[in-house]
Motif scaffolding. Sequence first.
Motif, mmCIF file in Angstrom:
data_model
loop_
_atom_site.group_PDB
_atom_site.id
_atom_site.type_symbol
_atom_site.label_atom_id
_atom_site.label_comp_id
_atom_site.label_asym_id
_atom_site.label_seq_id
_atom_site.Cartn_x
_atom_site.Cartn_y
_atom_site.Cartn_z
ATOM 1 N N CYS A 201 46.592 0.033 -16.793
ATOM 2 C CA CYS A 201 46.056 -1.230 -16.252
ATOM 3 C C CYS A 201 44.542 -1.291 -16.370
ATOM 4 O O CYS A 201 43.970 -2.384 -16.409
ATOM 5 C CB CYS A 201 46.465 -1.395 -14.796
ATOM 6 N N THR A 202 43.879 -0.131 -16.402
ATOM 7 C CA THR A 202 42.422 -0.172 -16.515
ATOM 8 C C THR A 202 42.017 -0.783 -17.857
ATOM 9 O O THR A 202 41.016 -1.478 -17.938
ATOM 10 C CB THR A 202 41.802 1.232 -16.388
ATOM 11 N N ALA A 203 42.814 -0.524 -18.883
ATOM 12 C CA ALA A 203 42.514 -1.128 -20.182
ATOM 13 C C ALA A 203 42.779 -2.625 -20.151
ATOM 14 O O ALA A 203 42.050 -3.412 -20.739
ATOM 15 C CB ALA A 203 43.331 -0.462 -21.281
ATOM 16 N N ASP A 204 43.836 -3.029 -19.448
ATOM 17 C CA ASP A 204 44.098 -4.462 -19.301
ATOM 18 C C ASP A 204 42.957 -5.145 -18.580
ATOM 19 O O ASP A 204 42.543 -6.243 -18.928
ATOM 20 C CB ASP A 204 45.366 -4.688 -18.463
ATOM 21 N N LEU A 205 42.456 -4.475 -17.543
ATOM 22 C CA LEU A 205 41.412 -5.067 -16.715
ATOM 23 C C LEU A 205 40.089 -5.137 -17.446
ATOM 24 O O LEU A 205 39.253 -5.980 -17.127
ATOM 25 C CB LEU A 205 41.233 -4.249 -15.436
ATOM 26 N N CYS A 206 39.864 -4.238 -18.369
ATOM 27 C CA CYS A 206 38.578 -4.196 -19.065
ATOM 28 C C CYS A 206 38.373 -5.490 -19.839
ATOM 29 O O CYS A 206 39.155 -5.821 -20.719
ATOM 30 C CB CYS A 206 38.521 -3.007 -20.020
ATOM 31 N N PRO A 207 37.317 -6.240 -19.496
ATOM 32 C CA PRO A 207 37.131 -7.524 -20.167
ATOM 33 C C PRO A 207 36.600 -7.375 -21.586
ATOM 34 O O PRO A 207 36.610 -8.324 -22.353
ATOM 35 C CB PRO A 207 36.115 -8.239 -19.280
ATOM 36 N N VAL A 208 36.126 -6.172 -21.916
ATOM 37 C CA VAL A 208 35.642 -5.927 -23.275
ATOM 38 C C VAL A 208 36.427 -4.761 -23.863
ATOM 39 O O VAL A 208 37.415 -4.333 -23.283
ATOM 40 C CB VAL A 208 34.125 -5.637 -23.282
ATOM 41 N N GLY A 209 35.993 -4.238 -24.962
ATOM 42 C CA GLY A 209 36.747 -3.167 -25.603
ATOM 43 C C GLY A 209 36.267 -1.781 -25.232
ATOM 44 O O GLY A 209 36.275 -0.876 -26.053
ATOM 45 N N ALA A 210 35.857 -1.605 -23.961
ATOM 46 C CA ALA A 210 35.328 -0.302 -23.566
ATOM 47 C C ALA A 210 36.438 0.671 -23.197
ATOM 48 O O ALA A 210 36.417 1.826 -23.588
ATOM 49 C CB ALA A 210 34.354 -0.453 -22.408
ATOM 50 N N LEU A 211 37.418 0.210 -22.443
ATOM 51 C CA LEU A 211 38.563 1.043 -22.120
ATOM 52 C C LEU A 211 39.749 0.532 -22.926
ATOM 53 O O LEU A 211 40.120 -0.632 -22.830
ATOM 54 C CB LEU A 211 38.904 0.976 -20.621
ATOM 55 N N LEU A 212 40.271 1.414 -23.727
ATOM 56 C CA LEU A 212 41.344 0.995 -24.623
ATOM 57 C C LEU A 212 42.562 1.879 -24.427
ATOM 58 O O LEU A 212 42.447 3.063 -24.121
ATOM 59 C CB LEU A 212 40.877 1.082 -26.079
#
Lengths: 573, 504
Positions: A201-212
């Motif tokens: 979910c942290t990748a979903d929440l990331c509004p940019v491509g920082a957590l993938l």
Amino acid sequence: MSETTTERLEVPFTIDGASYTALKGETVLEAALRNGYFIPHYCWHPSLSIAGNCRMCLVHTKPGPPKPQIACNTVVSEGMEVDASSEKTLTAREGILEFLLANHPLDCPICDQAGECDLQQYSFDHGRTTSKFSEIKTQRPRHDLGPRIRFNGNRCILCTRCVRFCDEVTGTGELTVVNRSDSAWIDVFPGVPLDNPLSGCTADLCPVGALLDSDWIHTTRVWLLRGTKSVCSGCATGCNVNVEAFDDSVKRMTPRENQPVNKWWMCDEGRDSHREATTDSRLNVARLDGQPVKHQDALEAALDLFSATPAAKIAYLTTGHATCEELHLLETITDGPGGVNYRPDGGAFETLDGFKLSADKNPNRAGVVAVLGDVDAGERVRKGIESGQIELVVVCDSQPGGANWDEGLVEALKGDVKAIVISLEDTWLAQTKQVAFPGLHAIEKDGTFVNQNGRLQRVRAAVSAPGDTRGELDVLQELGRSAGHFPRVLSAGGVFRRLAAASPDAFGGLTYRGLGAVGLPLAGAADQTPADKCQTYYNAGPVSRETRAQDEQTRVAVHRESPLGYGTVRGNV
Amino acid sequence: MLPKGAQRDRVLKVVHDTSQEEVERVSRETGVPAADVYGAASFYTLISQPDAGARVCQGLSCRMAGSQELFADYLERGEPAIYASCIGQCDRAPAVLSPKMAVVSQRSAGAVSAANPELPMNLGGSDSLDYSALARSRELGGEGVLAALDASGLQGRGGAGFPAGRKWRAVLGETETERYVICNADEAEPGTFKDREVMLRRPHLLLEGLAICAETIGAKEVYLYIRGEFQEPIARLKAALAEVADGPLAGLNYHFVEGHGAYICGEETALLEAMEGRRGMPRIKPPYPTQEGFRGKPTVINNVETLACVPPIVLRGGEWFKGLGRTEAGTKLYCISGHVETPGVYELPLGVSLDELVAVAGGYVGEPVAFSPGGASSGFLPISERERALDFASLSEVGSMLGSAGVVVLNETFDLAEAACSQAIFFEDESCGQCAPCRIGTRLVHQALKGYLETRDPNALEHIEDLAWEMEEGSICGLGMVAALPLTSAIKHFPAAFSGGGQA
């Protein structure tokens, strides 16, 4: 009394001169979104505390200070005039974007977030075409935060959504911001990786491509994905998901908001559940006495077998992965006893905001109870076989990995009793019994599951099954038709209508179409949330993808204006 | 949300560095997740760089007095040294903090105003242990104290100038009865060292002011948040407290909290975050600390000087205090350093001019060109403003501010671009990194200035005005809003210094 209370709760205010109503205590951002007015934002998310650090939602308010305020932390007052699009406001917002871009690498062509990136989208909407900065960009680390999540520090805008998610939702606290000033970045403490059941979910929440999500990156550009609104079959929670596929192959599953079921979340195990459909052990061809044959040949043999056996001598075996429609068909076409196998319990997890990942790894256990009532694990079927009462067993096994029947039942099945097997996996039953048909995985079929709280939800076929797979509904109805149960083969919706008519206590008043995207409660279910209360007004998209929520409004315009014809296929329905 | 029983408050008290073992130990001891401990610890320079050696102050006054040469000397001798943000010893510039947090300087501490019983704080006088103002405040009662405060017109001395009486009343108006008083002694604004002197010379005055505040607003717990670089004042205050703890201050619990090297923690909500064991990042407001402050409870946070003004106001009346001022109420501790004869802390009527202040400080050294009236955040003013009253209103008229009244005078020998760069470095280092305009803006300001100093090409500073406007509009707290001011004000008043020619 209650009427006047409701009236008092409403606060009239305006955005850019247009009149709207806010609820008492609501912030400008919430009220705007609820009224369908989009104010860009990164760090704000309805499930998380207000951080106010991205500064993207700047608006001017009257009454209010001369400087712009962040809409996410400004409570609407009566008669407030919000200026969200004057030149002054937009210039301040452009400035914020320019700051973010001053550090952000312009690597959209190789970034997996491109196409669903809020920074990209807002740059399109609000950005300047040139930058006044020629300074060097800050370099930050790039590494894995955990087994699933990869971090690209240069792209991070430090909105801290991921940090707050781990603090406030999972309560596991693996993430933090380290250092300060422009040397700050998101990190874990060495030796304590981001490895909670909801880390994806942290990748979903990331509004940019920082957590993938390292499980899916470098596979497909997001605009090529076609999304199907379905339900995860990983456990009894029944998380609403978007099954996203390209070229008839599922690339990833992302959560869809459904407040009583899964909030905005889904677990990592569920995200991987589509892989069960692509294992080497799958049965992808019909078998006759263990030998691969054409579907039609197997079907003819099955029909012969079925019509030669009196209904009272036919039993059925199935699993907690069968849809309600399959269960109904099994019960209808056989008169003998039935048995159900369940997957053993697995890990459970509950978030601080009340999302419950169930220990029950069977997506339709509640459906079994609703459709079949009282069934055992196959004890009565075993006795029937042993006593010679049962001559034919219809096995409908869509459990990934294959059902794990009781030892006694296995012994009984190994005997002379005949079987028609519809199986997801190439099990020993499929290989040794008279007829076997390949079955479907939840991502390949239509039907309904009942989750742990009694909510009836639709699964939808997102991709085709391998080989010549017709699936459970087709085969069972062919068998039933030969015995005169049905005049013709129906779709899942058609079968559901028959089910609803046959079991009015549980399913009365429900229609297949009426289940919509978020499902409906069965009569007497624990979860009685009506469909219109399942999603918050903020956005209907999965997790953070606000960009997608905007689709209807902005992307159309973008397409029209873009000479390049952006986004040929987009699946986010 | 923390695990049950976790003691986040203790994290910063017990953590000494950011090593793996240390963070794990603290995490075990406090129950706070390791990542949280790590994130908080890495924020503060005294914890993240515990063994850095000597800390050479690179504040403006120290830079003007040759801190760069000093730093080079350290390196030449092979002694470990790092640059530190202002350590609050501008009167002894250039100053260094030894690894044991002792001040090292060739110069003795600066002067203070001579003893004069008519001065409220009277730094030159002797500290009194009779706590008569506290007794008087009990006679007056809470409303009487507040009335005196209101009449005194006392504005917060930390920099923002918010009326102290209104702040106290705001807390009194809250329904929550668990309340706190915090003394903000995180004095770190470059050019400012007045709170240091109050704590060293009049610790009882401060303790008494805190007691009056606590009793007025109904608080039992009193906290003193003092920057960790101030070991001497901390020791002095602790000793003073021991002298009277069982006497007049019985019933109140005084707690000392040491800062760990972060200028931003002087911002009151960042200070609260630090006290609660988190990264010192300003909170978004509302809610204000008077509503939800320390541990979510109503809290009064006042500057050292503000609190030290309270006992004399209670004793001698608000009108008396107000009458001491010239353009605004009361006296003010002006810190002066830079190119003047006798740097120090002088208690003068609020509203004196630079010339008057410098006259008290022994006169200018060299030909004055510019001055910074209230710390780095106030930017620079040309010496032509030497007659202007140094008060809150008058300085804001010219786009500057009184701030903490840390006045630094520059003469013709120091390049304004260098001076602006010194402040830019300070803000870049001390930005908490929370919001983009400040985090990235401060870096861009510094880079632009650095580019200019290297090339003397005015184009390097082409977009500074826009940048400054965007930072001012978009930042969460005051740091980001004023971080570009030293540069923009210098460009405005001293265009020649930025036109490529070098000296102004």
